[in-house]
Design a protein around this motif. Structure first.
Motif, PDB file in Angstrom:
ATOM      1  N   TRP A  11      54.258  40.424  37.146  1.00 44.09           N
ATOM      2  CA  TRP A  11      53.058  40.297  36.314  1.00 44.09           C
ATOM      3  C   TRP A  11      53.328  39.288  35.222  1.00 44.09           C
ATOM      4  O   TRP A  11      54.397  39.291  34.613  1.00 44.09           O
ATOM      5  N   LYS A  16      44.517  42.548  30.902  1.00 43.75           N
ATOM      6  CA  LYS A  16      43.184  42.161  31.365  1.00 43.75           C
ATOM      7  C   LYS A  16      43.131  40.732  31.891  1.00 43.75           C
ATOM      8  O   LYS A  16      42.450  40.456  32.875  1.00 43.75           O
ATOM      9  N   ASP A  17      43.839  39.827  31.271  1.00 45.33           N
ATOM     10  CA  ASP A  17      43.730  38.417  31.656  1.00 45.33           C
ATOM     11  C   ASP A  17      44.903  37.924  32.497  1.00 45.33           C
ATOM     12  O   ASP A  17      44.866  36.809  33.007  1.00 45.33           O
ATOM     13  N   GLY A  18      45.914  38.734  32.638  1.00 44.32           N
ATOM     14  CA  GLY A  18      47.091  38.318  33.395  1.00 44.32           C
ATOM     15  C   GLY A  18      46.864  38.369  34.889  1.00 44.32           C
ATOM     16  O   GLY A  18      45.804  38.758  35.380  1.00 44.32           O
ATOM     17  N   LYS A  19      47.901  37.965  35.596  1.00 45.10           N
ATOM     18  CA  LYS A  19      47.863  37.985  37.056  1.00 45.10           C
ATOM     19  C   LYS A  19      49.216  38.428  37.565  1.00 45.10           C
ATOM     20  O   LYS A  19      50.235  38.199  36.931  1.00 45.10           O
ATOM     21  N   SER A  21      51.586  39.706  41.367  1.00 47.98           N
ATOM     22  CA  SER A  21      51.743  39.688  42.811  1.00 47.98           C
ATOM     23  C   SER A  21      52.623  40.845  43.231  1.00 47.98           C
ATOM     24  O   SER A  21      53.435  41.341  42.444  1.00 47.98           O
ATOM     25  N   GLN A  33      48.389  38.598  45.711  1.00 51.99           N
ATOM     26  CA  GLN A  33      47.920  38.608  44.324  1.00 51.99           C
ATOM     27  C   GLN A  33      47.141  39.869  43.988  1.00 51.99           C
ATOM     28  O   GLN A  33      46.486  40.461  44.830  1.00 51.99           O
ATOM     29  N   TYR A  34      47.272  40.264  42.736  1.00 51.46           N
ATOM     30  CA  TYR A  34      46.443  41.318  42.183  1.00 51.46           C
ATOM     31  C   TYR A  34      46.223  41.023  40.713  1.00 51.46           C
ATOM     32  O   TYR A  34      46.961  40.273  40.093  1.00 51.46           O
ATOM     33  N   SER A  35      45.152  41.601  40.186  1.00 56.10           N
ATOM     34  CA  SER A  35      44.772  41.330  38.801  1.00 56.10           C
ATOM     35  C   SER A  35      43.841  42.437  38.318  1.00 56.10           C
ATOM     36  O   SER A  35      43.477  43.339  39.078  1.00 56.10           O
ATOM     37  N   LYS A  37      40.756  42.032  37.748  1.00 53.03           N
ATOM     38  CA  LYS A  37      39.532  41.896  38.550  1.00 53.03           C
ATOM     39  C   LYS A  37      39.669  42.569  39.905  1.00 53.03           C
ATOM     40  O   LYS A  37      38.750  43.240  40.363  1.00 53.03           O
ATOM     41  N   THR A  38      40.805  42.391  40.573  1.00 50.58           N
ATOM     42  CA  THR A  38      40.947  42.978  41.908  1.00 50.58           C
ATOM     43  C   THR A  38      41.112  44.486  41.844  1.00 50.58           C
ATOM     44  O   THR A  38      40.894  45.169  42.844  1.00 50.58           O
ATOM     45  N   ASN A  47      45.171  45.751  45.153  1.00 49.00           N
ATOM     46  CA  ASN A  47      45.329  46.612  43.982  1.00 49.00           C
ATOM     47  C   ASN A  47      46.164  47.819  44.378  1.00 49.00           C
ATOM     48  O   ASN A  47      46.279  48.140  45.568  1.00 49.00           O
TER      49      ASN A  47
END
Length: 139
Positions: A11, A16-19, A21, A33-35, A37-38, A47
């Protein structure tokens, strides 16, 4: 039999704004990828809840197949969907939805074996803190 499987997560950034895998030792997942949003909205990627659902569905379905074999049955096809409910920061429920085609099996045997598979599947055991329900359909 004893073994250890590995998976990893990376991570970068804020929650909230990070990303991030996720990867698995087998490389079936390789920096998927996960975030935020996902996980909480719509987005491309995975997720933790769907990964948990996939693992639980896979484990349960294989356990069900083993139990069928012990009783002399072989499935033509088994499909399991795991519906993982996330509520107020907690996974509160997992519903396993099994649909199977098993030649020669009675409805009662199908239901009994499905129930036993849910109880003894290794992931069901580790997830015992969550409510895990099951619906099974013989087709």
């Amino acid at each position: 039999m004893k073994f250890t499987r590995k998976a990893s997560a990376n991570w970068k950034g804020t929650g909230k704004d990070g990303k991030g895998s996720v990867s698995t030792e087998s490389t079936t997942l390789n920096k998927a990828q996960y975030s935020f949003k996902t996980r909480f909205e719509d987005g491309v990627g995975t997720n933790p809840e769907e990964l948990l659902g996939a693992a639980h569905a896979g484990c349960f379905t294989m356990q069900f197949s083993f139990l069928l074999n012990e009783k002399g049955f072989t499935a033509d096809n088994l499909d399991t969907e795991a519906q993982v409910t996330f509520e107020d920061g907690t996974i509160t429920k997992i519903h396993l939805k099994l649909e199977g085609s098993v030649p020669g099996i009675t409805e009662q045997d199908f239901q009994d074996i499905a129930k036993k598979a849910k109880e003894i599947c290794p992931l069901s055991k580790v997830l015992a803190a969550a409510e895990i329900t099951l619906s099974a359909t013989l087709v």
